[in-house]
Design a protein around this motif. Sequence first.
Motif, PDB file in Angstrom:
ATOM      1  N   ASN A   1     -44.828 -23.787 -67.510  1.00  0.00           N
ATOM      2  CA  ASN A   1     -45.419 -24.150 -68.817  1.00  0.00           C
ATOM      3  C   ASN A   1     -46.468 -22.814 -69.263  1.00  0.00           C
ATOM      4  O   ASN A   1     -47.671 -22.871 -68.979  1.00  0.00           O
ATOM      5  CB  ASN A   1     -45.572 -25.105 -69.741  1.00  0.00           C
ATOM      6  CG  ASN A   1     -45.662 -25.405 -70.952  1.00  0.00           C
ATOM      7  OD1 ASN A   1     -45.070 -24.445 -71.816  1.00  0.00           O
ATOM      8  ND2 ASN A   1     -46.391 -25.802 -72.106  1.00  0.00           N
ATOM      9  N   LYS A   2     -45.737 -21.655 -69.798  1.00  0.00           N
ATOM     10  CA  LYS A   2     -46.976 -20.750 -70.092  1.00  0.00           C
ATOM     11  C   LYS A   2     -46.614 -20.186 -71.565  1.00  0.00           C
ATOM     12  O   LYS A   2     -45.510 -19.482 -71.921  1.00  0.00           O
ATOM     13  CB  LYS A   2     -46.979 -19.093 -69.011  1.00  0.00           C
ATOM     14  CG  LYS A   2     -47.618 -19.852 -67.797  1.00  0.00           C
ATOM     15  CD  LYS A   2     -47.123 -18.152 -67.020  1.00  0.00           C
ATOM     16  CE  LYS A   2     -47.981 -18.542 -65.644  1.00  0.00           C
ATOM     17  NZ  LYS A   2     -47.909 -17.422 -64.747  1.00  0.00           N
ATOM     18  N   PRO A   3     -46.971 -20.365 -72.662  1.00  0.00           N
ATOM     19  CA  PRO A   3     -46.771 -20.479 -74.132  1.00  0.00           C
ATOM     20  C   PRO A   3     -46.418 -19.131 -74.110  1.00  0.00           C
ATOM     21  O   PRO A   3     -47.255 -18.267 -73.709  1.00  0.00           O
ATOM     22  CB  PRO A   3     -47.433 -20.657 -74.713  1.00  0.00           C
ATOM     23  CG  PRO A   3     -48.301 -22.431 -73.219  1.00  0.00           C
ATOM     24  CD  PRO A   3     -48.804 -21.756 -72.465  1.00  0.00           C
ATOM     25  N   GLN A   4     -45.540 -18.630 -74.674  1.00  0.00           N
ATOM     26  CA  GLN A   4     -45.414 -16.991 -75.476  1.00  0.00           C
ATOM     27  C   GLN A   4     -44.690 -17.262 -76.556  1.00  0.00           C
ATOM     28  O   GLN A   4     -45.514 -18.479 -77.628  1.00  0.00           O
ATOM     29  CB  GLN A   4     -43.871 -16.854 -74.781  1.00  0.00           C
ATOM     30  CG  GLN A   4     -43.852 -16.737 -72.549  1.00  0.00           C
ATOM     31  CD  GLN A   4     -45.429 -15.558 -72.914  1.00  0.00           C
ATOM     32  OE1 GLN A   4     -45.788 -14.797 -73.223  1.00  0.00           O
ATOM     33  NE2 GLN A   4     -45.837 -16.007 -71.305  1.00  0.00           N
ATOM     34  N   LYS A   5     -44.065 -15.806 -77.817  1.00  0.00           N
ATOM     35  CA  LYS A   5     -44.603 -16.265 -78.489  1.00  0.00           C
ATOM     36  C   LYS A   5     -43.434 -17.192 -78.927  1.00  0.00           C
ATOM     37  O   LYS A   5     -42.214 -17.007 -78.235  1.00  0.00           O
ATOM     38  CB  LYS A   5     -44.341 -15.083 -79.205  1.00  0.00           C
ATOM     39  CG  LYS A   5     -43.895 -14.526 -80.664  1.00  0.00           C
ATOM     40  CD  LYS A   5     -42.982 -12.762 -81.057  1.00  0.00           C
ATOM     41  CE  LYS A   5     -43.209 -13.192 -82.784  1.00  0.00           C
ATOM     42  NZ  LYS A   5     -43.103 -11.424 -82.593  1.00  0.00           N
ATOM     43  N   PRO A   6     -43.450 -18.092 -80.479  1.00  0.00           N
ATOM     44  CA  PRO A   6     -42.748 -19.199 -80.325  1.00  0.00           C
ATOM     45  C   PRO A   6     -40.813 -18.038 -80.818  1.00  0.00           C
ATOM     46  O   PRO A   6     -40.866 -16.743 -81.393  1.00  0.00           O
ATOM     47  CB  PRO A   6     -42.601 -19.423 -82.221  1.00  0.00           C
ATOM     48  CG  PRO A   6     -44.412 -18.923 -81.707  1.00  0.00           C
ATOM     49  CD  PRO A   6     -44.575 -18.022 -81.023  1.00  0.00           C
ATOM     50  N   LEU A   7     -40.080 -18.796 -80.901  1.00  0.00           N
ATOM     51  CA  LEU A   7     -38.441 -18.376 -80.582  1.00  0.00           C
ATOM     52  C   LEU A   7     -37.839 -19.171 -81.559  1.00  0.00           C
ATOM     53  O   LEU A   7     -38.578 -20.064 -82.459  1.00  0.00           O
ATOM     54  CB  LEU A   7     -37.792 -19.253 -79.431  1.00  0.00           C
ATOM     55  CG  LEU A   7     -38.467 -17.920 -78.491  1.00  0.00           C
ATOM     56  CD1 LEU A   7     -37.900 -18.343 -76.874  1.00  0.00           C
ATOM     57  CD2 LEU A   7     -37.514 -16.377 -78.362  1.00  0.00           C
ATOM     58  N   MET A   8     -36.449 -19.007 -82.131  1.00  0.00           N
ATOM     59  CA  MET A   8     -35.739 -19.767 -82.930  1.00  0.00           C
ATOM     60  C   MET A   8     -34.648 -20.567 -82.784  1.00  0.00           C
ATOM     61  O   MET A   8     -34.533 -19.410 -81.740  1.00  0.00           O
ATOM     62  CB  MET A   8     -35.141 -19.133 -83.916  1.00  0.00           C
ATOM     63  CG  MET A   8     -34.679 -19.246 -84.591  1.00  0.00           C
ATOM     64  SD  MET A   8     -33.417 -18.380 -85.776  1.00  0.00           S
ATOM     65  CE  MET A   8     -34.183 -17.524 -86.561  1.00  0.00           C
ATOM     66  N   ALA A   9     -34.308 -22.083 -82.396  1.00  0.00           N
ATOM     67  CA  ALA A   9     -33.131 -22.014 -81.579  1.00  0.00           C
ATOM     68  C   ALA A   9     -32.813 -22.991 -82.885  1.00  0.00           C
ATOM     69  O   ALA A   9     -32.975 -23.458 -84.090  1.00  0.00           O
ATOM     70  CB  ALA A   9     -34.262 -23.759 -81.447  1.00  0.00           C
TER      71      ALA A   9
ATOM     72  N   GLY B   1     -42.398 -20.447 -76.940  1.00  0.00           N
ATOM     73  CA  GLY B   1     -41.736 -19.087 -76.657  1.00  0.00           C
ATOM     74  C   GLY B   1     -40.661 -19.933 -75.253  1.00  0.00           C
ATOM     75  O   GLY B   1     -40.398 -18.474 -74.633  1.00  0.00           O
ATOM     76  N   ILE B   2     -40.185 -21.044 -74.918  1.00  0.00           N
ATOM     77  CA  ILE B   2     -39.829 -21.337 -73.567  1.00  0.00           C
ATOM     78  C   ILE B   2     -38.319 -21.259 -73.571  1.00  0.00           C
ATOM     79  O   ILE B   2     -37.420 -20.971 -74.914  1.00  0.00           O
ATOM     80  CB  ILE B   2     -39.758 -22.260 -73.179  1.00  0.00           C
ATOM     81  CG1 ILE B   2     -41.512 -22.349 -72.162  1.00  0.00           C
ATOM     82  CG2 ILE B   2     -38.383 -22.647 -71.699  1.00  0.00           C
ATOM     83  CD1 ILE B   2     -41.859 -23.694 -72.194  1.00  0.00           C
ATOM     84  N   ASN B   3     -37.354 -19.715 -72.993  1.00  0.00           N
ATOM     85  CA  ASN B   3     -35.927 -19.945 -73.337  1.00  0.00           C
ATOM     86  C   ASN B   3     -35.335 -21.668 -72.743  1.00  0.00           C
ATOM     87  O   ASN B   3     -35.325 -21.875 -72.019  1.00  0.00           O
ATOM     88  CB  ASN B   3     -35.313 -19.370 -72.300  1.00  0.00           C
ATOM     89  CG  ASN B   3     -36.159 -17.407 -72.665  1.00  0.00           C
ATOM     90  OD1 ASN B   3     -35.388 -17.764 -74.223  1.00  0.00           O
ATOM     91  ND2 ASN B   3     -36.394 -16.453 -71.544  1.00  0.00           N
ATOM     92  N   CYS B   4     -34.028 -21.241 -74.178  1.00  0.00           N
ATOM     93  CA  CYS B   4     -33.754 -23.067 -73.911  1.00  0.00           C
ATOM     94  C   CYS B   4     -32.154 -22.951 -74.183  1.00  0.00           C
ATOM     95  O   CYS B   4     -31.837 -22.294 -75.145  1.00  0.00           O
ATOM     96  CB  CYS B   4     -34.094 -23.968 -74.535  1.00  0.00           C
ATOM     97  SG  CYS B   4     -33.774 -25.985 -74.894  1.00  0.00           S
ATOM     98  N   LEU B   5     -31.904 -23.432 -73.422  1.00  0.00           N
ATOM     99  CA  LEU B   5     -29.880 -23.750 -74.284  1.00  0.00           C
ATOM    100  C   LEU B   5     -29.366 -24.996 -74.304  1.00  0.00           C
ATOM    101  O   LEU B   5     -30.171 -25.747 -72.388  1.00  0.00           O
ATOM    102  CB  LEU B   5     -28.945 -22.893 -72.886  1.00  0.00           C
ATOM    103  CG  LEU B   5     -27.383 -22.532 -73.338  1.00  0.00           C
ATOM    104  CD1 LEU B   5     -27.340 -21.196 -72.963  1.00  0.00           C
ATOM    105  CD2 LEU B   5     -26.584 -24.258 -73.269  1.00  0.00           C
ATOM    106  N   MET B   6     -28.761 -25.881 -74.751  1.00  0.00           N
ATOM    107  CA  MET B   6     -28.963 -27.502 -75.244  1.00  0.00           C
ATOM    108  C   MET B   6     -26.992 -26.923 -75.694  1.00  0.00           C
ATOM    109  O   MET B   6     -26.862 -27.142 -76.443  1.00  0.00           O
ATOM    110  CB  MET B   6     -29.748 -27.805 -76.038  1.00  0.00           C
ATOM    111  CG  MET B   6     -28.929 -29.029 -76.965  1.00  0.00           C
ATOM    112  SD  MET B   6     -30.560 -30.307 -77.985  1.00  0.00           S
ATOM    113  CE  MET B   6     -29.425 -31.051 -77.888  1.00  0.00           C
TER     114      MET B   6
END
Length: 600
Positions: free
Chosen positions: A197-205, A33-38
Amino acid sequence: MEICDIKIGMAGSGGDGVVSAGDILAASAASEGINCLMLKSFGPQIRGGESSCRLRLSTKPIYSQGDCLDVLVVFNWVNFSRFISELPVHEGTYVLVEENDKTEQIPLIDIEKCHVIQVPFERLALEGAQNPKAKNMVTLGILAELFCLPKDGIKRAIEKKFFKKGNEIIVANHKAVDVGVNFVKENCSPPSFHFVNKPQKPLMAITGNEAIALGAIAAGCRFFSSYPITPATEIMEWLSRELPKFDGTVLQAEDEISAINAVIGASYGGIRAMTSTSGPGLSLKLEAIGLAAMAEIPVVIVDVQRGGPSTGIPTKTEQADLMQAVYGMHGDAPHAVLAPCDVKDCFEVCWRAFDIAERYQMPVIILSDQFLGQRKETVSSFDFSNVKVGDRSAPILTEGNLFVRYRDTDTGISPITCPGMKGGEYLASGIEHTEEGFPSSQYETHERMSTKRAKKLNALEDSYGFIRRYGVLKPKVGVLAWGSTKGAVREAVERLNKEGFASAALIPQIIYPIQKKEVKEFVDSCDRLLIVEMSHSGQFEHYLAGQGLLPPNVLHYRSSGGRVFTSEEIICAIRAAAEGRTFVPKAQIKPLRLEGKDEE
């Protein structure tokens, strides 16, 4: 020190697994659930060469790739030199290098102001996975332990990535990660910061190209034809796997012209259809796009822009196809041009492109770019319930009466039939025609039908709102930008407003026909106006000026592409605009010392 935003860069040779490591780290972030931009970047070689990736992880929303890196991993300094402008460091950056790279020998200027960690990458890879190529997995273990990145998420991502290769490969890569973790525990002091790192609801990459393809399926696209071209090929690759699951067809054509004509044929047959390309391919498609405009056939064309002209820099981004997309047609060929701004937006822009194409019976060009199409972002979900694609205007057919295909209506939109509809036969061609579809070379017919087709643009501009605005209502400086530059511009505007500097941004997403009323209202609300774009010639500025939308004292900040904007340089450009001057950046990068010579 705890941080909630971390920027990591990696560079190496084509076989070092840099991009694979980035993909795994992005997938692990999404699962937690961590926001990511790659971002990923390659050299122009077809095989081998250099590669890099850049990731930004944050517990807050991400709009851009960020400014300087917090962590840099370099497997090969010569290859890193190809990406130095894309992987900038600053005082305090942690730099992971091979154990034989002594600090005084590292060719990065001001390396003494960074934290250098020497790592025996290949030795650890042999120890963990019995394979020197596993050094990218070792690196993931090191990064996870040093900066509190999600170790369990990394291992789950490895399992998913290598599922088809068998358990032996998965176990070996897990061991390589563990070796990296243990190396940090035994050899490294705690860094000056670590990621919260605090896990949250999963996201889609998902990438922008994949989101466009998904938007096409959601819009009801059931035929896709294209010719491979960087950086748009992933759209065809994704649809080749997924579209057949929806009873759709993918045709890899022999060239760009065949692809667009196949799409026109499918749409003529009543099937929603799309093609994709990049700048050179769009040039080849333009004649057929004119046919679609004249015959009033709905088609969607995706242009994932790249550095040009010609082959140019096919693996880098640019916003230089604007004039071609808007004005490149032969004759007066009504069409629409839309531009997505981020990965999630790619989905919406694509289904809206189908909506416009189907409703208004015209070609619609989507102007994406390499930065947007090939970057990967985390998104919460895509809202399929909002997808509303209008139907084509249906005719009322009566036996014995001639079907008037191109009837001149108030909106210019005429009823349309599909082959096989009894009583709905008509001639569809590229030649000028009467309302009934009969060929005509008469001036009066051409004038009347040109006016009829142009009505659709007026109807679209008046009734279809699609524009984004950020910031205060009465800005000291307002920014006009489009496409993928939105991220850095939005982040800059939000940062400045938090500091008390009144700023705003307007991002039109229907580029053509431009929504003049909304743009004019924004321009009038600004004390100063700044145009931001990735085009050396300033195509967006010239386009807006040609529409009569710009004041005489407008300022301009542009780049030729190849390197995307950072929010920090946009902030500098906005502050300079407030003083009535154009921002001239200092050297964007610090040079490398390679083979005894400074190399820019």
